[in-house]
Write a protein that holds these residues in place. Structure first.
Motif, mmCIF file in Angstrom:
data_model
loop_
_atom_site.group_PDB
_atom_site.id
_atom_site.type_symbol
_atom_site.label_atom_id
_atom_site.label_comp_id
_atom_site.label_asym_id
_atom_site.label_seq_id
_atom_site.Cartn_x
_atom_site.Cartn_y
_atom_site.Cartn_z
ATOM 1 N N ASP A 5 1.142 -1.205 -0.177
ATOM 2 C CA ASP A 5 -0.138 -0.152 0.200
ATOM 3 C C ASP A 5 0.977 1.126 0.249
ATOM 4 O O ASP A 5 1.941 1.030 -0.676
ATOM 5 C CB ASP A 5 -1.403 -0.009 1.473
ATOM 6 N N GLN A 6 0.718 1.659 0.382
ATOM 7 C CA GLN A 6 1.206 3.700 0.778
ATOM 8 C C GLN A 6 2.188 3.772 1.351
ATOM 9 O O GLN A 6 3.402 4.387 1.240
ATOM 10 C CB GLN A 6 0.188 4.689 0.466
ATOM 11 N N LEU A 7 2.286 2.594 2.250
ATOM 12 C CA LEU A 7 2.992 2.952 3.590
ATOM 13 C C LEU A 7 4.290 2.139 2.692
ATOM 14 O O LEU A 7 5.695 2.406 2.469
ATOM 15 C CB LEU A 7 3.085 2.075 5.183
ATOM 16 N N PHE A 8 4.554 1.035 2.214
ATOM 17 C CA PHE A 8 4.819 -0.361 2.053
ATOM 18 C C PHE A 8 4.783 -0.315 0.389
ATOM 19 O O PHE A 8 3.498 -1.465 0.448
ATOM 20 C CB PHE A 8 5.315 -1.197 2.719
ATOM 21 N N ARG A 9 5.328 -0.274 -0.207
ATOM 22 C CA ARG A 9 4.778 -0.686 -2.263
ATOM 23 C C ARG A 9 6.445 -1.583 -2.922
ATOM 24 O O ARG A 9 8.070 -1.220 -2.079
ATOM 25 C CB ARG A 9 4.623 0.358 -3.180
ATOM 26 N N ALA B 117 9.288 0.144 -2.150
ATOM 27 C CA ALA B 117 9.299 2.229 -1.330
ATOM 28 C C ALA B 117 9.151 1.487 0.143
ATOM 29 O O ALA B 117 7.258 1.211 -0.364
ATOM 30 C CB ALA B 117 8.562 2.909 -2.342
ATOM 31 N N VAL B 118 9.664 2.517 0.715
ATOM 32 C CA VAL B 118 8.915 3.100 1.876
ATOM 33 C C VAL B 118 8.893 4.046 2.133
ATOM 34 O O VAL B 118 9.532 4.677 2.172
ATOM 35 C CB VAL B 118 9.547 1.760 2.977
ATOM 36 N N LYS B 119 7.552 4.033 2.780
ATOM 37 C CA LYS B 119 7.336 5.803 2.945
ATOM 38 C C LYS B 119 7.822 6.449 4.431
ATOM 39 O O LYS B 119 8.438 5.260 5.324
ATOM 40 C CB LYS B 119 5.278 5.749 3.531
ATOM 41 N N GLY B 120 9.159 7.674 4.109
ATOM 42 C CA GLY B 120 9.223 8.089 5.008
ATOM 43 C C GLY B 120 11.335 7.423 4.747
ATOM 44 O O GLY B 120 11.796 8.193 5.476
ATOM 45 N N TYR B 121 11.314 7.175 3.587
ATOM 46 C CA TYR B 121 12.162 6.090 3.912
ATOM 47 C C TYR B 121 13.482 6.020 2.071
ATOM 48 O O TYR B 121 13.964 6.278 1.911
ATOM 49 C CB TYR B 121 12.449 4.538 4.179
ATOM 50 N N SER C 210 13.141 4.768 -1.575
ATOM 51 C CA SER C 210 12.889 3.630 -2.548
ATOM 52 C C SER C 210 14.133 3.027 -3.665
ATOM 53 O O SER C 210 14.895 4.192 -3.569
ATOM 54 C CB SER C 210 12.173 3.566 -3.566
#
Length: 260
Positions: free
Chosen positions: A87-91, A118-122, A124
């Motif tokens: 999802d938008q937090l981890f893709r 891709a990890v939100k805040g980290y 991709s």
């Protein structure tokens, strides 16, 4: 930082047929072999394309959606696969391209996959994974398959040396008669213990309807599935139970663009 559990999704087999057989898929020759063992796409005799959806534990974020296509030619069979998970937090997304060729009783293939995590805040990261596979008919109706995924041990991040999983698997399948298939497989992630998988498939109603069941030792998962063929359309569904992890549902639809 990327968790090992999330990265493990990279090597998970695709297709509801494989899921119904406990993911004992290394000897299968079908559309989803483009992801499960590239050598198996030599068994696809006409242009095919399909889509696949999977959900685990009823959590929206644990949903995988994939597309696959195989184009056979006299010079070899070509396959492409795409998938997205999270999802938008981890893709996690991938695009892969492979080729396989049949030489008598043997099939060999190779594939390259581009993965993006891709990890939100980290941010991709991208990585390139190379894989090879083979299949062979040892004696009539007894087949062997082997697949090595991510041979180059693709690195995603230098922090804690995070890499895509490198997985080796090998197995056998046997058809004592035309409508019955028995499959067993051993899978070894180089960072974890080996796991055993097995499944059974039986065709009924003049090959129009198929029943499946399987088992995965690592997660103590029981799987059940069914397949339905209508002219050029093939629909498969599978259900898995891995208490206390919850249930999983798998659905795939494939289309043949020319008559067999």
């Amino acid at each position: 930082m990327l968790s090992g559990a999330a990265l493990a999704q990279a090597d998970t087999p695709l297709g509801a047929r494989a899921a119904g057989l406990g993911n004992a898929s290394v000897t299968l020759s079908d559309l989803w072999a483009v992801h499960n063992n590239i050598a198996g796409i030599t068994g696809v005799k006409e242009l095919q394309a399909g889509t696949y959806a999977e959900n685990r534990s009823g959590v929206k974020a644990f949903t995988t959606v994939a597309l696959a296509g195989v184009y056979p030619t006299r010079y070899g069979s070509y396959g492409v696969s795409l998938s997205t998970f999270g999802d938008q937090l981890f893709r996690q997304q991938h695009a892969g391209l492979g080729i396989a060729h049949k030489l008598g009783q043997f099939s060999i293939g190779a594939k390259v996959d581009v993965w993006q995590i891709a990890v939100k805040g980290y941010g991709s990261q991208k990585a390139l994974a190379f894989s090879v596979g083979g299949q062979a008919e040892i004696v009539p109706q007894l087949h062997f398959g082997a697949y090595a995924y991510n041979l180059n041990q693709a690195k995603l991040a230098t922090f804690e040396d995070e890499r895509l999983p490198t997985v080796m698997k090998a197995g056998l399948s046997y058809s004592p008669y035309r409508k019955l298939l028995l499959a067993v497989e051993t899978e070894k992630n180089i960072d974890y213990d080996a796991t055993f998988k097995g499944g059974i498939e039986y065709q009924i109603l003049e090959d129009k309807f198929t029943l499946r069941s399987g088992f995965i030792s690592k997660t103590n998962t029981l799987t059940f599935g069914a397949g339905f063929k209508a002219r050029l359309l093939l629909i498969d569904y599978a259900f898995g139970n891995a208490t206390p992890l919850g249930n999983s549902h798998h659905l795939s639809v494939a289309y043949h663009f020319s008559k067999p």
